[in-house]
Write a protein that holds these residues in place. Structure first.
Motif, PDB file in Angstrom:
ATOM      1  N   GLN A 101       0.829  -1.201   0.000  1.00 33.73           N
ATOM      2  CA  GLN A 101       0.000   0.000   0.000  1.00 33.73           C
ATOM      3  C   GLN A 101       0.870   1.261   0.000  1.00 33.73           C
ATOM      4  O   GLN A 101       1.900   1.318   0.681  1.00 33.73           O
ATOM      5  CB  GLN A 101      -0.916   0.014   1.228  1.00 33.73           C
ATOM      6  CG  GLN A 101      -1.836  -1.181   1.343  1.00 33.73           C
ATOM      7  CD  GLN A 101      -2.915  -1.176   0.276  1.00 33.73           C
ATOM      8  OE1 GLN A 101      -3.351  -0.124  -0.194  1.00 33.73           O
ATOM      9  NE2 GLN A 101      -3.346  -2.364  -0.130  1.00 33.73           N
ATOM     10  N   ASN A 124       1.432   5.434   0.772  1.00 37.95           N
ATOM     11  CA  ASN A 124       1.098   6.239   1.944  1.00 37.95           C
ATOM     12  C   ASN A 124      -0.336   6.761   1.875  1.00 37.95           C
ATOM     13  O   ASN A 124      -1.050   6.791   2.887  1.00 37.95           O
ATOM     14  CB  ASN A 124       2.071   7.404   2.078  1.00 37.95           C
ATOM     15  CG  ASN A 124       3.430   6.972   2.586  1.00 37.95           C
ATOM     16  OD1 ASN A 124       3.647   5.799   2.876  1.00 37.95           O
ATOM     17  ND2 ASN A 124       4.365   7.905   2.689  1.00 37.95           N
ATOM     18  N   SER A 125      -0.754   7.186   0.701  1.00 40.80           N
ATOM     19  CA  SER A 125      -2.119   7.713   0.570  1.00 40.80           C
ATOM     20  C   SER A 125      -3.149   6.601   0.785  1.00 40.80           C
ATOM     21  O   SER A 125      -4.201   6.823   1.408  1.00 40.80           O
ATOM     22  CB  SER A 125      -2.307   8.350  -0.814  1.00 40.80           C
ATOM     23  OG  SER A 125      -2.027   7.411  -1.849  1.00 40.80           O
ATOM     24  N   ALA A 126      -2.858   5.404   0.279  1.00 42.79           N
ATOM     25  CA  ALA A 126      -3.780   4.284   0.468  1.00 42.79           C
ATOM     26  C   ALA A 126      -3.849   3.888   1.939  1.00 42.79           C
ATOM     27  O   ALA A 126      -4.920   3.560   2.463  1.00 42.79           O
ATOM     28  CB  ALA A 126      -3.342   3.096  -0.382  1.00 42.79           C
ATOM     29  N   ALA A 157      -3.362   5.889   4.447  1.00 43.94           N
ATOM     30  CA  ALA A 157      -4.115   6.949   5.116  1.00 43.94           C
ATOM     31  C   ALA A 157      -5.614   6.698   5.010  1.00 43.94           C
ATOM     32  O   ALA A 157      -6.364   6.877   5.983  1.00 43.94           O
ATOM     33  CB  ALA A 157      -3.752   8.306   4.508  1.00 43.94           C
ATOM     34  N   GLU A 158      -6.059   6.284   3.838  1.00 43.81           N
ATOM     35  CA  GLU A 158      -7.484   5.997   3.645  1.00 43.81           C
ATOM     36  C   GLU A 158      -7.925   4.811   4.492  1.00 43.81           C
ATOM     37  O   GLU A 158      -9.003   4.824   5.088  1.00 43.81           O
ATOM     38  CB  GLU A 158      -7.767   5.717   2.167  1.00 43.81           C
ATOM     39  CG  GLU A 158      -7.623   6.938   1.265  1.00 43.81           C
ATOM     40  CD  GLU A 158      -7.939   6.612  -0.182  1.00 43.81           C
ATOM     41  OE1 GLU A 158      -8.424   5.485  -0.453  1.00 43.81           O
ATOM     42  OE2 GLU A 158      -7.705   7.480  -1.043  1.00 43.81           O
ATOM     43  N   ARG A 159      -7.093   3.793   4.552  1.00 47.39           N
ATOM     44  CA  ARG A 159      -7.446   2.587   5.317  1.00 47.39           C
ATOM     45  C   ARG A 159      -7.540   2.883   6.815  1.00 47.39           C
ATOM     46  O   ARG A 159      -8.379   2.306   7.516  1.00 47.39           O
ATOM     47  CB  ARG A 159      -6.400   1.493   5.070  1.00 47.39           C
ATOM     48  CG  ARG A 159      -6.416   0.903   3.678  1.00 47.39           C
ATOM     49  CD  ARG A 159      -7.461  -0.186   3.540  1.00 47.39           C
ATOM     50  NE  ARG A 159      -7.184  -1.341   4.382  1.00 47.39           N
ATOM     51  CZ  ARG A 159      -6.387  -2.355   4.018  1.00 47.39           C
ATOM     52  NH1 ARG A 159      -5.783  -2.336   2.825  1.00 47.39           N
ATOM     53  NH2 ARG A 159      -6.199  -3.382   4.820  1.00 47.39           N
ATOM     54  N   PHE A 179      -7.997   5.953   8.116  1.00 47.05           N
ATOM     55  CA  PHE A 179      -8.792   7.167   8.354  1.00 47.05           C
ATOM     56  C   PHE A 179      -7.972   8.266   9.032  1.00 47.05           C
ATOM     57  O   PHE A 179      -8.396   8.894   9.998  1.00 47.05           O
ATOM     58  CB  PHE A 179     -10.032   6.836   9.213  1.00 47.05           C
ATOM     59  CG  PHE A 179     -10.916   5.787   8.606  1.00 47.05           C
ATOM     60  CD1 PHE A 179     -11.758   6.092   7.546  1.00 47.05           C
ATOM     61  CD2 PHE A 179     -10.876   4.481   9.083  1.00 47.05           C
ATOM     62  CE1 PHE A 179     -12.563   5.101   6.968  1.00 47.05           C
ATOM     63  CE2 PHE A 179     -11.671   3.501   8.519  1.00 47.05           C
ATOM     64  CZ  PHE A 179     -12.520   3.799   7.447  1.00 47.05           C
ATOM     65  N   GLY A 221      -4.696  11.398   8.046  1.00 42.10           N
ATOM     66  CA  GLY A 221      -4.120  12.182   6.977  1.00 42.10           C
ATOM     67  C   GLY A 221      -2.844  11.556   6.439  1.00 42.10           C
ATOM     68  O   GLY A 221      -2.163  10.806   7.149  1.00 42.10           O
ATOM     69  N   THR A 222      -2.496  11.913   5.204  1.00 43.46           N
ATOM     70  CA  THR A 222      -1.264  11.403   4.608  1.00 43.46           C
ATOM     71  C   THR A 222      -0.042  11.849   5.402  1.00 43.46           C
ATOM     72  O   THR A 222       0.928  11.101   5.553  1.00 43.46           O
ATOM     73  CB  THR A 222      -1.132  11.887   3.154  1.00 43.46           C
ATOM     74  OG1 THR A 222      -2.277  11.479   2.409  1.00 43.46           O
ATOM     75  CG2 THR A 222       0.119  11.302   2.494  1.00 43.46           C
TER      76      THR A 222
END
Length: 215
Positions: free
Chosen positions: A166, A168-170, A172-174, A176, A178-179
């Motif tokens: 994954q 870093n942005s993915a 962060a989404e997982r 919840f 921030g990046t």
């Protein structure tokens, strides 16, 4: 021991010229003094008893000196190596010492308190010994403990997701978050695992390998 042939790699002009003068005063012959590791080439033509080098050198100031030192130890094992660094860089020290064959030293520049200390270190590595700064030794012993134990629960979560490939942005989404928070966790993971920045290896991959080897 006097009359040794010494090669020096140091990018700072003042430090390099000062080191050359000190070595000459000690009775040694400086056969070469370069500002970057590229000048060493493949080392086949170097006529020296010992190479004294920094770790971080031009052009990228990462591990150029170490790469040159390791290659020289492999191709010209008769030439001793003394690393003078401004920092305790545990990963680099372990790589340099990996063969266990001696004829190598790793000292911190600002902890060499006398000319005699430098002369003694050079003499000992040329004689086949190993010379390490106490701070380097302390970090090497610390590295023998499982570094994953130092990670927080959140850092472990991040590392697991890194192992899944994954970004870093993915991540962060997982999770919840921030990046920026993920980037902070990743930097902390690198630090706790002792993964200094290197031009030769990707720290993210090395962190994942560490996790997989111990999980």
């Amino acid at each position: 021991m006097s009359g040794l042939r010494v090669a020096v790699i140091e990018d700072s002009v003042l430090l390099r010229e000062g080191l050359v003068l000190l070595l000459q005063e000690l009775g040694h012959t400086v056969v070469a003094a370069w500002g970057d590791a590229a000048a060493l080439g493949d080392g086949s033509s170097l006529e020296a008893d010992v190479l004294v080098t920094d770790v971080r050198l031009p052009p990228d100031f990462r591990d150029e000196g170490l790469v040159a030192a390791k290659k020289l130890r492999r191709d010209r094992p008769e030439i001793a190596v003394l690393v003078l660094s401004q920092y305790v860089e545990g990963v680099y020290a372990r790589e340099l010492l990996a063969s266990g064959e001696g004829r190598v030293g790793y000292l911190l520049k600002d902890r060499i308190t006398s000319v005699d200390d430098l002369d003694d270190a050079i003499t000992r590595v040329v004689d086949g010994g190993t010379v390490l700064d106490p701070k380097v030794v302390a970090q090497l012993f610390a590295a023998q403990r499982d570094p994953l134990e130092a990670l927080t629960a959140r850092e472990r979560e991040v590392l697991v997701l890194m192992a899944e490939g994954q970004s870093n942005s993915a991540i962060a989404e997982r999770l919840f978050v921030g990046t920026g928070a993920v980037e902070k966790h990743v930097r902390s993971i690198f630090g706790k695992l002792g993964l200094e920045e290197s031009s030769a290896e990707n720290r993210r991959v090395r962190a994942v390998i560490t996790w997989l080897q111990r999980s």
